[in-house]
Design a protein around this motif. Structure first.
Motif, PDB file in Angstrom:
ATOM      1  N   THR A   5      -4.450 -18.952   1.759  1.00 51.66           N
ATOM      2  CA  THR A   5      -3.632 -18.121   2.613  1.00 51.66           C
ATOM      3  C   THR A   5      -3.052 -17.011   1.982  1.00 51.66           C
ATOM      4  N   THR A   6      -2.984 -15.719   2.630  1.00 50.47           N
ATOM      5  CA  THR A   6      -2.346 -14.601   1.941  1.00 50.47           C
ATOM      6  C   THR A   6      -1.076 -14.520   2.695  1.00 50.47           C
ATOM      7  N   ASP A   7      -0.247 -13.813   1.815  1.00 51.32           N
ATOM      8  CA  ASP A   7       1.038 -13.371   2.507  1.00 51.32           C
ATOM      9  C   ASP A   7       0.962 -11.952   2.744  1.00 51.32           C
ATOM     10  N   TYR A   8       1.808 -11.578   3.448  1.00 48.54           N
ATOM     11  CA  TYR A   8       2.177 -10.210   4.096  1.00 48.54           C
ATOM     12  C   TYR A   8       1.669  -9.164   2.917  1.00 48.54           C
ATOM     13  N   GLN A  45      -0.707  -8.852   1.373  1.00 47.51           N
ATOM     14  CA  GLN A  45      -1.633  -9.585   0.237  1.00 47.51           C
ATOM     15  C   GLN A  45      -2.992  -9.385   0.672  1.00 47.51           C
ATOM     16  N   ARG A  49      -7.275 -10.889  -0.365  1.00 47.32           N
ATOM     17  CA  ARG A  49      -7.883 -11.896  -1.237  1.00 47.32           C
ATOM     18  C   ARG A  49      -9.296 -11.954  -0.873  1.00 47.32           C
ATOM     19  N   GLY A  82      -3.944  -9.315   4.762  1.00 49.01           N
ATOM     20  CA  GLY A  82      -2.530 -10.019   4.705  1.00 49.01           C
ATOM     21  C   GLY A  82      -2.120 -10.838   5.857  1.00 49.01           C
ATOM     22  N   HIS A  83      -1.342 -11.888   5.519  1.00 52.67           N
ATOM     23  CA  HIS A  83      -0.962 -12.778   6.537  1.00 52.67           C
ATOM     24  C   HIS A  83      -2.095 -13.702   7.643  1.00 52.67           C
ATOM     25  N   THR A 122      -4.964 -17.034   7.251  1.00 52.16           N
ATOM     26  CA  THR A 122      -5.475 -18.366   6.587  1.00 52.16           C
ATOM     27  C   THR A 122      -6.761 -18.720   6.814  1.00 52.16           C
ATOM     28  N   TYR A 146       1.845  -6.421   7.324  1.00 48.68           N
ATOM     29  CA  TYR A 146       3.066  -6.659   6.244  1.00 48.68           C
ATOM     30  C   TYR A 146       4.290  -7.284   6.732  1.00 48.68           C
ATOM     31  N   GLY A 147       4.279  -7.845   8.096  1.00 44.66           N
ATOM     32  CA  GLY A 147       5.611  -8.359   8.650  1.00 44.66           C
ATOM     33  C   GLY A 147       6.514  -7.527   8.780  1.00 44.66           C
ATOM     34  N   ASN A 187      13.384  -4.668   6.517  1.00 45.59           N
ATOM     35  CA  ASN A 187      12.131  -5.254   6.975  1.00 45.59           C
ATOM     36  C   ASN A 187      11.772  -4.385   8.331  1.00 45.59           C
TER      37      ASN A 187
END
Length: 340
Positions: free
Chosen positions: A120-123, A125, A127, A141-142, A144, A281-282, A326
Motif C-alpha cells: 500500500t502507498t500513502d498519499y 507516495q 513505490r 499514491g493512495h 493498494t 495526494y488526498g 489539506n
C-alpha cells in the motif's frame, strides 16, 4: 505445498474435476468471509447451472449462499460451513458493497487471505514492486496491490488492484496469463505487455502502451470482452452502467508519465487536474475562479513534494494556488487573491 485457490481451480471444483486435496483447499477457502467478494464474482459464471428455488427468485442477483449450498449438495458433500450473517448479506449485496468500498476508499477484500501479500502507498507516495515472476509494478499514491507471494506453474498470475498502477508484465515460456482484477468486476488479462490501470471511485480506465490485452467485465454489465491494441485508452464509469465503454487512440504520456516523476497534460481541464491531485495526494481542491473548471492546459511539470509540484503548476499555467493544510484554493493569476 497446498495449491493456491485460483478461478481455474474453482472452476474445476464446480465441475467436480478437482483432486481430493484441491477440493479440500477450496472448501476451506470458501469458509472464510474475507474471500466472499472474489467467490461471488467467480460464481457468476456458474449460477445458471447451480440454480436453486431461492436463486431463481432473484434472477438479477442470485443468493450466493444458496448457490454454494447447492453446489456442495450436488457433489454429495455436506455444507458444514456457513458464513456469518453479515458476510452472507454482503455477498448478496455484491456489487453495491464493492461500490461503497470504492466510494469511501476502503481497500478491496484480500482474494486469498492466507497467502496474499499486500503493498500500500500513502498519499503522494510512489513505490516500485518486483513480483516473483519478474513482473514490475509501479504503484501511484493512495493505491493498494494484493497478490500471492508466488504462483503455481500452469495457473494464471492474478493480482487485485485498488487505485492506480503501471504494469510491465513478463511473458513466461509457459504462457500463463497475467490478470489484474478490480473490485467492480473488470479484469485486464495479458501475456506480456506494458499498461496502466486506474480505478478510483466510479472512474476506471486502462491505457495500453505495448503488447495486447483483453478486458472482461462483470456478467451483470452484459458487455462483451474487449481487445485493446497499443496506444488505445479504454474508459468507463461504474455509476453509469448503461453508458458505453469508450475506446480511443491517444498519446500514452498523460496517463503513464507519473511513474517517471512527472505529470504530462494534453488539453487537460483544471477540473481533471483537481481530481488527480485529490486522488494522489488526498487534498481538497477549491476553484475560487469558476472559469478555471473548463480551462485546458498542456505541458509537463515535475513531481516532487506537493509544495514543489504546486509551485511548478503556478509558474507553468499562470495560476495562484493557496494552501490551507489539506485544502488547495485555485484562482486565475490575474484575479484578485481570494481571502482565507
Amino acid at each position: 505445498m497446498l495449491p493456491l485457490v485460483t478461478q481455474e481451480l474453482f472452476n474445476r471444483y464446480v465441475h467436480d474435476q478437482a483432486t481430493p486435496t484441491e477440493a479440500a483447499v477450496v472448501r476451506a477457502w470458501l469458509t472464510e468471509p474475507t474471500n466472499q467478494l472474489i467467490a461471488e464474482q467467480w460464481m457468476r459464471t456458474h449460477w445458471h447451472t447451480l440454480e436453486t428455488p431461492t436463486a431463481a427468485a432473484l434472477p438479477d442477483e442470485p443468493n450466493y449462499e444458496a448457490l454454494l449450498t447447492s453446489l456442495h449438495q450436488q457433489m454429495g458433500r455436506t455444507a458444514a460451513w456457513r458464513w456469518q450473517p453479515w458476510a452472507a448479506a454482503a455477498v448478496i449485496g455484491g456489487l453495491a458493497v464493492g461500490g461503497l468500498w470504492w466510494q469511501y476508499g476502503t481497500p478491496p477484500t484480500a482474494p486469498v487471505a492466507a497467502v496474499a501479500h499486500t503493498e500500500t502507498t500513502d498519499y503522494g507516495q510512489k513505490r516500485t514492486l518486483h513480483l516473483s515472476d519478474g513482473t514490475e509494478v509501479t504503484l501511484n499514491g493512495h493505491s493498494t496491490l494484493r497478490y500471492p507471494q508466488a504462483w503455481a506453474t500452469g495457473q494464471p498470475r492474478e493480482v487485485w488492484l485498488d487505485g492506480e498502477a503501471y504494469f510491465s508484465v513478463r511473458h513466461l515460456p509457459s504462457d500463463e496469463h497475467f490478470i489484474v482484477h478490480t473490485p467492480d468486476g473488470m479484469q485486464v488479462e495479458v501475456l506480456g505487455t506494458k499498461f496502466a490501470v486506474y480505478r478510483r471511485q466510479e472512474q476506471a480506465r486502462v491505457m495500453l502502451v505495448s503488447g495486447k490485452v483483453q478486458l472482461k467485465f462483470k456478467a451483470a454489465d452484459h458487455r462483451p470482452d474487449l481487445v485493446m491494441q497499443p496506444g488505445e485508452l479504454v474508459e468507463m464509469n461504474s455509476r453509469q452502467p448503461e453508458a458505453a465503454v469508450r475506446k480511443t487512440t491517444v498519446a500514452a504520456a498523460p496517463y503513464t508519465s507519473w511513474k517517471d516523476g512527472k505529470l504530462v497534460f494534453d488539453e487537460t481541464t483544471i477540473a481533471e487536474l483537481a481530481t488527480r491531485l485529490h486522488d494522489t495526494y488526498g487534498v481538497e481542491v477549491v476553484l475560487a475562479t469558476p472559469e478555471l473548471k473548463d480551462r485546458r492546459i498542456t505541458g509537463t511539470v515535475p513531481i516532487g513534494e506537493l509544495d514543489v509540484l504546486l509551485q511548478a503548476l503556478e509558474e507553468t499555467f499562470h495560476l495562484t494556488i493557496q494552501r490551507q493544510q489539506n485544502r488547495l484554493i485555485f484562482s486565475d493569476h490575474n484575479s484578485p487573491k481570494p481571502s482565507l
